[in-house]
Design an enzyme around this catalytic site. Structure first.
Site, PDB file in Angstrom:
ATOM      1  N   ARG A 193       0.831  -1.221   0.000  1.00  0.00           N
ATOM      2  CA  ARG A 193       0.000   0.000   0.000  1.00  0.00           C
ATOM      3  C   ARG A 193       0.859   1.262   0.000  1.00  0.00           C
ATOM      4  O   ARG A 193       0.507   2.257   0.630  1.00  0.00           O
ATOM      5  CB  ARG A 193      -0.938   0.027   1.220  1.00  0.00           C
ATOM      6  CG  ARG A 193      -1.865  -1.136   1.335  1.00  0.00           C
ATOM      7  CD  ARG A 193      -2.916  -1.195   0.222  1.00  0.00           C
ATOM      8  NE  ARG A 193      -3.705  -2.392   0.381  1.00  0.00           N
ATOM      9  CZ  ARG A 193      -3.376  -3.575  -0.168  1.00  0.00           C
ATOM     10  NH1 ARG A 193      -2.311  -3.703  -0.937  1.00  0.00           N
ATOM     11  NH2 ARG A 193      -4.128  -4.628   0.046  1.00  0.00           N
ATOM     12  N   SER A 223     -10.490  -1.162   4.409  1.00  0.00           N
ATOM     13  CA  SER A 223      -9.626  -1.350   5.586  1.00  0.00           C
ATOM     14  C   SER A 223      -9.041  -0.014   6.034  1.00  0.00           C
ATOM     15  O   SER A 223      -8.448   0.703   5.231  1.00  0.00           O
ATOM     16  CB  SER A 223      -8.482  -2.311   5.256  1.00  0.00           C
ATOM     17  OG  SER A 223      -9.011  -3.596   5.041  1.00  0.00           O
ATOM     18  N   GLU A 270      -4.204   3.058   6.666  1.00  0.00           N
ATOM     19  CA  GLU A 270      -4.126   2.904   5.215  1.00  0.00           C
ATOM     20  C   GLU A 270      -4.874   4.068   4.559  1.00  0.00           C
ATOM     21  O   GLU A 270      -4.480   4.561   3.505  1.00  0.00           O
ATOM     22  CB  GLU A 270      -4.775   1.568   4.816  1.00  0.00           C
ATOM     23  CG  GLU A 270      -4.765   1.325   3.328  1.00  0.00           C
ATOM     24  CD  GLU A 270      -5.363  -0.041   2.953  1.00  0.00           C
ATOM     25  OE1 GLU A 270      -5.154  -1.020   3.678  1.00  0.00           O
ATOM     26  OE2 GLU A 270      -6.040  -0.087   1.914  1.00  0.00           O
TER      27      GLU A 270
HETATM   28  C1  FAD Z   1     -15.783  -1.319   0.514  1.00  0.00           C
HETATM   29  C2  FAD Z   1     -14.338  -1.005   0.202  1.00  0.00           C
HETATM   30  C3  FAD Z   1     -13.453  -2.037  -0.065  1.00  0.00           C
HETATM   31  C4  FAD Z   1     -12.104  -1.763  -0.345  1.00  0.00           C
HETATM   32  N1  FAD Z   1     -11.258  -2.805  -0.595  1.00  0.00           N
HETATM   33  C5  FAD Z   1      -9.976  -2.562  -0.892  1.00  0.00           C
HETATM   34  C6  FAD Z   1      -9.076  -3.631  -1.166  1.00  0.00           C
HETATM   35  O1  FAD Z   1      -9.445  -4.802  -1.188  1.00  0.00           O
HETATM   36  N2  FAD Z   1      -7.780  -3.329  -1.413  1.00  0.00           N
HETATM   37  C7  FAD Z   1      -7.324  -2.047  -1.409  1.00  0.00           C
HETATM   38  O2  FAD Z   1      -6.135  -1.842  -1.666  1.00  0.00           O
HETATM   39  N3  FAD Z   1      -8.150  -1.009  -1.155  1.00  0.00           N
HETATM   40  C8  FAD Z   1      -9.457  -1.229  -0.899  1.00  0.00           C
HETATM   41  N4  FAD Z   1     -10.291  -0.178  -0.637  1.00  0.00           N
HETATM   42  C9  FAD Z   1      -9.757   1.188  -0.601  1.00  0.00           C
HETATM   43  C10 FAD Z   1      -9.806   1.939  -1.948  1.00  0.00           C
HETATM   44  O3  FAD Z   1     -10.862   1.458  -2.781  1.00  0.00           O
HETATM   45  C11 FAD Z   1      -8.479   1.864  -2.719  1.00  0.00           C
HETATM   46  O4  FAD Z   1      -7.414   2.416  -1.960  1.00  0.00           O
HETATM   47  C12 FAD Z   1      -8.568   2.599  -4.054  1.00  0.00           C
HETATM   48  O5  FAD Z   1      -7.394   2.345  -4.786  1.00  0.00           O
HETATM   49  C13 FAD Z   1      -8.730   4.106  -3.924  1.00  0.00           C
HETATM   50  O6  FAD Z   1      -9.042   4.627  -5.202  1.00  0.00           O
HETATM   51  P1  FAD Z   1      -9.869   5.983  -5.345  1.00  0.00           P
HETATM   52  O7  FAD Z   1      -9.985   6.294  -6.779  1.00  0.00           O
HETATM   53  O8  FAD Z   1     -11.145   5.898  -4.609  1.00  0.00           O
HETATM   54  O9  FAD Z   1      -8.878   6.997  -4.643  1.00  0.00           O
HETATM   55  P2  FAD Z   1      -9.247   8.200  -3.673  1.00  0.00           P
HETATM   56  O10 FAD Z   1      -9.823   7.652  -2.414  1.00  0.00           O
HETATM   57  O11 FAD Z   1     -10.035   9.214  -4.403  1.00  0.00           O
HETATM   58  O12 FAD Z   1      -7.789   8.751  -3.358  1.00  0.00           O
HETATM   59  C14 FAD Z   1      -6.882   7.949  -2.609  1.00  0.00           C
HETATM   60  C15 FAD Z   1      -5.493   8.597  -2.675  1.00  0.00           C
HETATM   61  O13 FAD Z   1      -5.038   8.569  -4.031  1.00  0.00           O
HETATM   62  C16 FAD Z   1      -4.761   9.886  -4.490  1.00  0.00           C
HETATM   63  N5  FAD Z   1      -5.121   9.917  -5.905  1.00  0.00           N
HETATM   64  C17 FAD Z   1      -6.332   9.688  -6.467  1.00  0.00           C
HETATM   65  N6  FAD Z   1      -6.226   9.750  -7.806  1.00  0.00           N
HETATM   66  C18 FAD Z   1      -4.925  10.018  -8.084  1.00  0.00           C
HETATM   67  C19 FAD Z   1      -4.185  10.201  -9.293  1.00  0.00           C
HETATM   68  N7  FAD Z   1      -4.761  10.118 -10.500  1.00  0.00           N
HETATM   69  N8  FAD Z   1      -2.853  10.456  -9.208  1.00  0.00           N
HETATM   70  C20 FAD Z   1      -2.240  10.536  -8.014  1.00  0.00           C
HETATM   71  N9  FAD Z   1      -2.894  10.392  -6.829  1.00  0.00           N
HETATM   72  C21 FAD Z   1      -4.211  10.126  -6.878  1.00  0.00           C
HETATM   73  C22 FAD Z   1      -5.605  10.792  -3.593  1.00  0.00           C
HETATM   74  O14 FAD Z   1      -5.072  12.105  -3.558  1.00  0.00           O
HETATM   75  C23 FAD Z   1      -5.487  10.073  -2.271  1.00  0.00           C
HETATM   76  O15 FAD Z   1      -4.235  10.354  -1.693  1.00  0.00           O
HETATM   77  C24 FAD Z   1     -11.646  -0.420  -0.364  1.00  0.00           C
HETATM   78  C25 FAD Z   1     -12.554   0.623  -0.119  1.00  0.00           C
HETATM   79  C26 FAD Z   1     -13.878   0.335   0.151  1.00  0.00           C
HETATM   80  C27 FAD Z   1     -14.828   1.485   0.375  1.00  0.00           C
END
Ligand code: FAD
Length: 305
Positions: free
Chosen positions: A171, A222, A292
């Site tokens: 992560r 998480s 995380e």
């Molecule tokens: C029900 C549920 C289940 C989940 N299961 C998992 C899992 O199994 N494994 C896991 O790893 N995560 C999991 N997550 C967490 C999450 O989905 C991941 O971390 C996902 O990759 C975040 O993507 P996002 O587009 O929503 O990012 P955001 O939440 O919008 O942003 C997260 C971070 O990334 C940065 N960011 C966003 N876009 C960019 C970009 N284009 N360039 C640079 N930085 C950027 C943001 O500034 C922030 O720091 C889960 C979340 C939920 C709600």
């Protein structure tokens, strides 16, 4: 200063936009400005016209973000549904832009007879967020399948970078300044496979998630990283914290490493619960859990000061 009438701007510029509308926890105060680009070129043009000192926060689906109740000073770049190109390349690889949901990437690869991206199916974020977080599940991690990425700098330049330029961990992705460069696309390398087998694998992974995670309640997945050799959920459950609540934030009964919004949580409730869980686990087991989820923005006291 930019305004919605700025020449050539094709995207949408919102002001005072509540982040609660853009995060999976459904909490978060207003952003001074939010830009929703029309496409990749429009985003580049927008970034180039910004004052050099403008603070930027990029978001995808907000599924790993705790935005505090006082909101965000500066401009939020919202890629969701905008940087959405995805194409098959000549070999067993694909080009995918940052705003494409991970689930679409998993499905697209399966349809193309490419295997190795199935684990992305249940991650409810965008490709950009997955690249930043090195999101992973069920033994797979985003950067396992990355060959190269394109990054957009605060100055508006696009640079292609190879996977080897980054230091990849659990992560964690290092090798760039998070407030000065962002992912706009990736080239993913998969392996030739069987569409039917990929679909079966995706279905099995989603079923498993549905059984073990509170997928019907607002959460951020998480909250804590697993400490080496252990599971954060195990420690939290053994500390007796399942069901423990502060305001509208509650440690999930279904999965102890999830904090759910039971309907009226504030970001302050969630942050206080995170601190309580961390302190309790530390007091009982001497383990210092690391979050995380990304915590950003100002507290509401700062806003009202
Ligand atoms: C029900 C549920 C289940 C989940 N299961 C998992 C899992 O199994 N494994 C896991 O790893 N995560 C999991 N997550 C967490 C999450 O989905 C991941 O971390 C996902 O990759 C975040 O993507 P996002 O587009 O929503 O990012 P955001 O939440 O919008 O942003 C997260 C971070 O990334 C940065 N960011 C966003 N876009 C960019 C970009 N284009 N360039 C640079 N930085 C950027 C943001 O500034 C922030 O720091 C889960 C979340 C939920 C709600």
């Amino acid at each position: 200063m930019l305004n919605a009438q700025s020449e050539r701007m094709q995207g949408r510029l919102l002001t005072n936009e509540p982040l609660a509308k853009h995060t999976s926890w459904r909490v978060g105060g207003p952003a001074d400005r939010m830009y929703i680009p029309h496409d990749r070129q429009d985003l580049v043009d927008f970034i180039r016209r910004l004052p050099a000192e403008e603070p930027l926060l990029w978001i995808g689906l907000g599924s790993n973000l705790l935005v505090r109740d006082g909101g965000i000073r500066g401009t939020v770049i919202n890629t969701k549904g905008r940087l959405k190109a995805m194409t098959r390349l000549a070999d067993a690889s694909i080009y995918v832009e940052a705003g494409v949901p991970c689930a679409h990437v998993a499905r697209f690869c399966g349809e193309q007879g490419l295997c190795g991206a199935e684990f992305l199916a249940g991650i409810p974020g965008t490709m950009g967020g997955a690249l930043k977080m090195n999101a992973g599940a069920f033994g797979g991690e985003t950067w396992d399948i990355v060959e190269s990425v394109e990054m957009l700098s605060a100055g508006g330049d696009i640079v292609e970078r190879a996977k080897g330029d980054f230091l990849i961990g659990y992560r964690s992705v290092k090798g760039f300044e998070t407030n000065k460069a962002w992912f706009i696309s990736a080239r993913l390398r998969l392996a030739p496979g069987d569409s039917e087998a990929s679909q079966q694998k995706i279905k099995a992974l989603l079923d498993r998630r549905g059984k073990t995670q509170p997928t019907n309640q607002p959460s951020c997945g998480s909250v804590f990283k697993n400490p080496p050799g252990d599971h954060a959920a195990r420690l939290i459950e053994q500390a007796g914290l399942k069901g423990y609540a502060i305001g509208g934030a509650c440690v999930s009964e279904k999965h102890a490493n999830f904090i759910v919004n039971t309907g009226h949580a504030s970001a302050a409730d969630i942050e206080a619960l995170i601190a309580h869980v961390r302190q309790t686990v530390y007091n009982q087991y001497g383990v210092n859990l690391q979050t995380e989820v990304c915590m950003v923005g100002e507290t509401s006291e700062v806003l009202s000061a």
